[in-house]
Design a protein around this motif. Structure first.
Motif, PDB file in Angstrom:
ATOM      1  N   PHE A 254       0.827  -1.214   0.000  1.00 14.35           N
ATOM      2  CA  PHE A 254       0.000   0.000   0.000  1.00 14.35           C
ATOM      3  C   PHE A 254       0.860   1.262   0.000  1.00 14.35           C
ATOM      4  CE2 PHE A 254      -2.026   3.447   2.426  1.00 14.35           C
ATOM      5  CZ  PHE A 254      -3.076   3.731   1.562  1.00 14.35           C
ATOM      6  N   TYR A 255       1.793   1.357   0.939  1.00 11.02           N
ATOM      7  CA  TYR A 255       2.614   2.569   1.014  1.00 11.02           C
ATOM      8  C   TYR A 255       3.591   2.663  -0.153  1.00 11.02           C
ATOM      9  CZ  TYR A 255       0.622   3.495   5.559  1.00 11.02           C
ATOM     10  OH  TYR A 255      -0.268   3.768   6.565  1.00 11.02           O
ATOM     11  N   ALA A 256       4.042   1.529  -0.640  1.00  7.26           N
ATOM     12  CA  ALA A 256       4.881   1.544  -1.843  1.00  7.26           C
ATOM     13  C   ALA A 256       4.095   2.112  -3.022  1.00  7.26           C
ATOM     14  CB  ALA A 256       5.378   0.137  -2.161  1.00  7.26           C
ATOM     15  N   SER A 257       2.815   1.775  -3.113  1.00 12.96           N
ATOM     16  CA  SER A 257       1.974   2.306  -4.194  1.00 12.96           C
ATOM     17  C   SER A 257       1.760   3.808  -4.052  1.00 12.96           C
ATOM     18  CB  SER A 257       0.623   1.583  -4.202  1.00 12.96           C
ATOM     19  OG  SER A 257       0.782   0.202  -4.401  1.00 12.96           O
ATOM     20  N   GLN A 258       1.632   4.279  -2.809  1.00 17.17           N
ATOM     21  CA  GLN A 258       1.495   5.713  -2.570  1.00 17.17           C
ATOM     22  C   GLN A 258       2.746   6.465  -3.032  1.00 17.17           C
ATOM     23  OE1 GLN A 258      -1.863   5.605  -1.958  1.00 17.17           O
ATOM     24  NE2 GLN A 258      -1.673   7.083  -0.323  1.00 17.17           N
ATOM     25  N   VAL A 259       3.890   5.912  -2.697  1.00 25.48           N
ATOM     26  CA  VAL A 259       5.154   6.549  -3.084  1.00 25.48           C
ATOM     27  C   VAL A 259       5.355   6.479  -4.593  1.00 25.48           C
ATOM     28  CG1 VAL A 259       7.667   6.345  -2.904  1.00 25.48           C
ATOM     29  CG2 VAL A 259       6.253   6.217  -0.851  1.00 25.48           C
ATOM     30  N   LEU A 260       5.023   5.354  -5.201  1.00 27.53           N
ATOM     31  CA  LEU A 260       5.133   5.232  -6.653  1.00 27.53           C
ATOM     32  C   LEU A 260       4.256   6.272  -7.347  1.00 27.53           C
ATOM     33  CD1 LEU A 260       6.177   3.729  -9.159  1.00 27.53           C
ATOM     34  CD2 LEU A 260       4.241   2.139  -8.891  1.00 27.53           C
ATOM     35  N   SER A 261       3.080   6.518  -6.801  1.00 31.14           N
ATOM     36  CA  SER A 261       2.196   7.537  -7.363  1.00 31.14           C
ATOM     37  C   SER A 261       2.855   8.913  -7.318  1.00 31.14           C
ATOM     38  CB  SER A 261       0.871   7.555  -6.597  1.00 31.14           C
ATOM     39  OG  SER A 261       0.033   8.586  -7.062  1.00 31.14           O
ATOM     40  N   MET A 262       3.546   9.199  -6.234  1.00 29.71           N
ATOM     41  CA  MET A 262       4.238  10.490  -6.127  1.00 29.71           C
ATOM     42  C   MET A 262       5.356  10.600  -7.161  1.00 29.71           C
ATOM     43  SD  MET A 262       4.524  11.216  -2.048  1.00 29.71           S
ATOM     44  CE  MET A 262       3.081  11.640  -1.071  1.00 29.71           C
ATOM     45  N   ILE A 263       6.103   9.521  -7.349  1.00 20.27           N
ATOM     46  CA  ILE A 263       7.219   9.546  -8.290  1.00 20.27           C
ATOM     47  C   ILE A 263       6.722   9.763  -9.715  1.00 20.27           C
ATOM     48  CG2 ILE A 263       9.013   8.097  -9.361  1.00 20.27           C
ATOM     49  CD1 ILE A 263       9.442   6.849  -6.563  1.00 20.27           C
ATOM     50  N   LEU A 264       5.635   9.110 -10.059  1.00 19.99           N
ATOM     51  CA  LEU A 264       5.139   9.190 -11.431  1.00 19.99           C
ATOM     52  C   LEU A 264       4.354  10.462 -11.714  1.00 19.99           C
ATOM     53  CD1 LEU A 264       4.042   5.516 -12.075  1.00 19.99           C
ATOM     54  CD2 LEU A 264       5.849   6.767 -13.258  1.00 19.99           C
ATOM     55  N   GLY A 265       3.542  10.915 -10.761  1.00 17.27           N
ATOM     56  CA  GLY A 265       2.707  12.069 -11.063  1.00 17.27           C
ATOM     57  C   GLY A 265       2.269  12.853  -9.861  1.00 17.27           C
ATOM     58  N   GLU A 332      14.764   9.910  -6.721  1.00 12.93           N
ATOM     59  CA  GLU A 332      13.312  10.001  -6.868  1.00 12.93           C
ATOM     60  C   GLU A 332      12.610   9.445  -5.628  1.00 12.93           C
ATOM     61  OE1 GLU A 332      12.123   9.536 -11.445  1.00 12.93           O
ATOM     62  OE2 GLU A 332      13.273   7.818 -10.692  1.00 12.93           O
ATOM     63  N   LEU A 333      13.106   8.324  -5.137  1.00 18.59           N
ATOM     64  CA  LEU A 333      12.529   7.742  -3.924  1.00 18.59           C
ATOM     65  C   LEU A 333      12.710   8.680  -2.742  1.00 18.59           C
ATOM     66  CD1 LEU A 333      11.325   5.552  -2.153  1.00 18.59           C
ATOM     67  CD2 LEU A 333      13.532   4.355  -2.200  1.00 18.59           C
ATOM     68  N   ASP A 334      13.898   9.263  -2.602  1.00 18.66           N
ATOM     69  CA  ASP A 334      14.155  10.192  -1.498  1.00 18.66           C
ATOM     70  C   ASP A 334      13.238  11.414  -1.590  1.00 18.66           C
ATOM     71  OD1 ASP A 334      16.130   8.493  -0.604  1.00 18.66           O
ATOM     72  OD2 ASP A 334      17.781   9.629  -1.511  1.00 18.66           O
ATOM     73  N   ARG A 335      13.035  11.915  -2.801  1.00 19.63           N
ATOM     74  CA  ARG A 335      12.163  13.079  -2.982  1.00 19.63           C
ATOM     75  C   ARG A 335      10.714  12.741  -2.609  1.00 19.63           C
ATOM     76  NH1 ARG A 335      12.475  13.750  -8.274  1.00 19.63           N
ATOM     77  NH2 ARG A 335      14.506  14.749  -8.063  1.00 19.63           N
ATOM     78  N   ALA A 336      10.258  11.576  -3.027  1.00 15.36           N
ATOM     79  CA  ALA A 336       8.892  11.163  -2.716  1.00 15.36           C
ATOM     80  C   ALA A 336       8.703  10.979  -1.216  1.00 15.36           C
ATOM     81  CB  ALA A 336       8.545   9.874  -3.457  1.00 15.36           C
ATOM     82  N   ARG A 337       9.718  10.406  -0.558  1.00 10.90           N
ATOM     83  CA  ARG A 337       9.637  10.260   0.904  1.00 10.90           C
ATOM     84  C   ARG A 337       9.572  11.618   1.578  1.00 10.90           C
ATOM     85  NH1 ARG A 337      12.871   4.879   1.636  1.00 10.90           N
ATOM     86  NH2 ARG A 337      14.682   6.010   0.911  1.00 10.90           N
ATOM     87  N   ALA A 338      10.349  12.573   1.074  1.00 11.73           N
ATOM     88  CA  ALA A 338      10.334  13.923   1.642  1.00 11.73           C
ATOM     89  C   ALA A 338       8.975  14.575   1.443  1.00 11.73           C
ATOM     90  CB  ALA A 338      11.436  14.772   1.004  1.00 11.73           C
ATOM     91  N   GLN A 339       8.358  14.362   0.274  1.00 12.26           N
ATOM     92  CA  GLN A 339       7.026  14.905   0.019  1.00 12.26           C
ATOM     93  C   GLN A 339       6.008  14.295   0.977  1.00 12.26           C
ATOM     94  OE1 GLN A 339       7.234  13.936  -4.361  1.00 12.26           O
ATOM     95  NE2 GLN A 339       6.144  15.864  -4.537  1.00 12.26           N
ATOM     96  N   PHE A 340       6.117  12.989   1.166  1.00  7.63           N
ATOM     97  CA  PHE A 340       5.197  12.279   2.044  1.00  7.63           C
ATOM     98  C   PHE A 340       5.333  12.804   3.479  1.00  7.63           C
ATOM     99  CE2 PHE A 340       2.576   8.371   1.788  1.00  7.63           C
ATOM    100  CZ  PHE A 340       2.217   8.259   3.127  1.00  7.63           C
ATOM    101  N   ARG A 341       6.572  12.934   3.939  1.00  5.13           N
ATOM    102  CA  ARG A 341       6.819  13.405   5.310  1.00  5.13           C
ATOM    103  C   ARG A 341       6.312  14.834   5.487  1.00  5.13           C
ATOM    104  NH1 ARG A 341      10.813  16.262   8.064  1.00  5.13           N
ATOM    105  NH2 ARG A 341      11.046  15.628  10.269  1.00  5.13           N
ATOM    106  N   ALA A 342       6.593  15.692   4.525  1.00  7.67           N
ATOM    107  CA  ALA A 342       6.135  17.079   4.618  1.00  7.67           C
ATOM    108  C   ALA A 342       4.616  17.142   4.650  1.00  7.67           C
ATOM    109  CB  ALA A 342       6.685  17.892   3.449  1.00  7.67           C
ATOM    110  N   SER A 343       3.975  16.323   3.829  1.00  6.87           N
ATOM    111  CA  SER A 343       2.511  16.303   3.809  1.00  6.87           C
ATOM    112  C   SER A 343       1.953  15.883   5.160  1.00  6.87           C
ATOM    113  CB  SER A 343       2.020  15.356   2.710  1.00  6.87           C
ATOM    114  OG  SER A 343       0.626  15.254   2.714  1.00  6.87           O
ATOM    115  N   LEU A 378       7.967   3.830   5.441  1.00 11.52           N
ATOM    116  CA  LEU A 378       8.511   4.396   4.210  1.00 11.52           C
ATOM    117  C   LEU A 378      10.013   4.155   4.104  1.00 11.52           C
ATOM    118  CD1 LEU A 378       6.599   7.796   4.015  1.00 11.52           C
ATOM    119  CD2 LEU A 378       6.108   5.690   2.783  1.00 11.52           C
ATOM    120  N   ALA A 379      10.677   4.180   5.246  1.00  7.09           N
ATOM    121  CA  ALA A 379      12.133   3.995   5.245  1.00  7.09           C
ATOM    122  C   ALA A 379      12.521   2.608   4.740  1.00  7.09           C
ATOM    123  CB  ALA A 379      12.695   4.217   6.643  1.00  7.09           C
ATOM    124  N   GLY A 380      11.614   1.644   4.872  1.00  6.86           N
ATOM    125  CA  GLY A 380      11.911   0.292   4.418  1.00  6.86           C
ATOM    126  C   GLY A 380      11.766   0.095   2.916  1.00  6.86           C
TER     127      GLY A 380
END
Length: 429
Positions: A254-265, A332-343, A378-380
């Motif tokens: 589930f969380y991998a899919s959330q992060v993948l969504s951030m990376i793609l769009g 890209e993964l690091d950026r998506a994690r940062a977006q997730f954390r900021a959100s 997310l760190a995993g």
């Protein structure tokens, strides 16, 4: 700041998060009942009930409900989703007892008066018409209907003109008795609230609420089927959604899919935004989303383009989806994690967002989930796991819905074959 949780003797869960610097409190009642809990004949009744709850009780008229909360500068509203219905308010902290009283009144003593019912049915008919006339709304309804064909989870939350007009006051009362019980409800407050005081107020107003809903059967298990829906309209732009089966809230990915969504769009730096919009100018809007439900999910790409962009658009999107299954950069993964954390952290500054998050977590997981726990999950994540998920997700059966001048949009079979075979260079642009 921490979340405190109590349970009343009837099983009702009460939770608070105290934000001592705030003078206001966001509070509400969330019910584990939404549009997917309806039978086919009840299509739209959950949404109508949400509207009718504000149309008068044994103690208050519809006008009384509105004026009492607004006399103290507060706000009150409600919302229906696929799996939940929420009734919520925001007031200054000294007016929390009033807000709890009004919320309990509309959930325990709504009259569902015939005259008010007829008026609200007419309002919802206008809402349905407005949604049908708005392509960027209609395309999402067609999307879920196509992805989950002939299932409650795929039906529009609004209902149809035929079903909405058919409902009676007795049916609304019956649906509430069957679906609303303390075991399926949470009351949550965030802001300048003190936990024990809030629990006492809730106990006073909801302590006698029925412990269990009369109908405890789970809704039908969802089955993603995918498919193709295209509606030609004489418009200047085309609304297009390409989707795939996503992951449920409890699923490992589930969380991998959330992060993948951030990376793609998920923003202006995302792959699709950069390649499709910025570099090629093929659309004026493109983004991805991943919706999780209790037993399934859906991953989608929404694009809005002019009538000349539909032919070129899909091959470029497919190229990017295939590329995601081959390589994702660590940056890209690091950026998506940062977006997730900021959100997550930014949402903590909004009491309304916090109350909603806590309620959702309690209904889904039975407990609040802290930011640090979410960040640990997310760190995993690794780039290898995300590329593996991409390859599996985008080779599954696609769903495509499109409204507007879409006659030149790539056929579904071509989309499916290109993604399942992972041969990007075979796609002509």
């Amino acid at each position: 700041m921490s979340v405190q949780v109590s349970r009343l003797s009837n099983g009702l869960t009460v939770a608070t998060e105290t934000l001592p610097h705030l003078e206001s409190v966001s509070l509400g009642v969330w019910v584990k009942s939404g549009s997917r809990h309806e039978t086919e004949e009840e299509h739209g009744i959950a949404h109508l009930l949400e509207h009718m709850a504000f149309k008068g009780t044994g103690r208050r008229s519809a006008l009384d409900i509105a004026t009492e909360i607004e006399d103290v500068g507060g706000e009150i509203n409600a919302a229906t989703s696929v799996e939940t219905t929420a009734f919520y308010a925001r007031v200054l902290k000294e007016h929390v007892p009033l807000a709890v009283d009004i919320l309990s009144d509309i959930l325990t003593d709504s009259k569902f008066d015939l005259e008010e019912l007829e008026r609200e049915q007419h309002v919802i008919l206008q809402e349905i018409g407005a949604a049908l006339d708005t392509p960027d709304d209609a395309v999402f309804d067609r999307f879920t209907e196509t992805a989950f064909r002939h299932q409650a989870i795929g039906r529009s939350i609004l209902g149809t003109p035929e079903t909405v007009q058919s409902f009676t006051s007795e049916q609304l009362h019956d649906f509430m008795r069957r679906q609303y019980g303390a075991d399926r409800m949470v009351v949550v407050a965030a802001g300048g609230v003190e936990h024990d005081e809030f629990v006492r107020e809730v106990e006073k107003r909801f302590g006698d609420f029925r412990p269990r809903a009369e109908q405890t059967a789970k809704p039908q298990v969802a089955h993603y089927v995918g498919g193709d829906y295209r509606e030609m309209r004489d418009l200047r732009d085309a609304q297009i959604i390409l989707g795939f089966e996503g992951r449920a809230y409890h699923a490992r990915d589930f969380y991998a899919s959330q992060v993948l969504s951030m990376i793609l769009g998920g923003g202006m730096s995302s792959r699709l935004f950069q390649e499709v919009r910025e570099k090629r100018g093929l659309c004026y809007s493109i983004y991805t989303f991943h919706w999780g439900f209790s037993d399934t999910g859906i991953f989608g790409i929404h694009a809005a383009t002019g009538d000349t962009g539909t032919e070129e658009l899909m091959p470029v999107i497919i190229e990017e989806l295939i590329r995601a299954g081959e390589s994702i950069e660590q940056a890209e993964l690091d950026r998506a994690r940062a977006q997730f954390r900021a959100s997550l952290l930014m949402s903590r500054e909004s009491p309304s967002s916090r109350a909603s998050q806590i309620a959702r977590q309690l209904l889904l997981y039975g407990r609040p989930i802290g930011t640090e726990e979410l960040m640990d999950r997310l760190a995993g994540l690794t780039v290898e796991r995300l590329t593996d998920l991409s390859a599996r997700l985008f080779s599954s059966r696609p769903t495509i819905t499109a409204i507007g001048p879409v006659g030149r949009l790539m056929p579904l079979n071509t989309i499916r074959d290109a993604l399942s075979h992972h041969r990007p260079r075979s796609i002509a642009i």
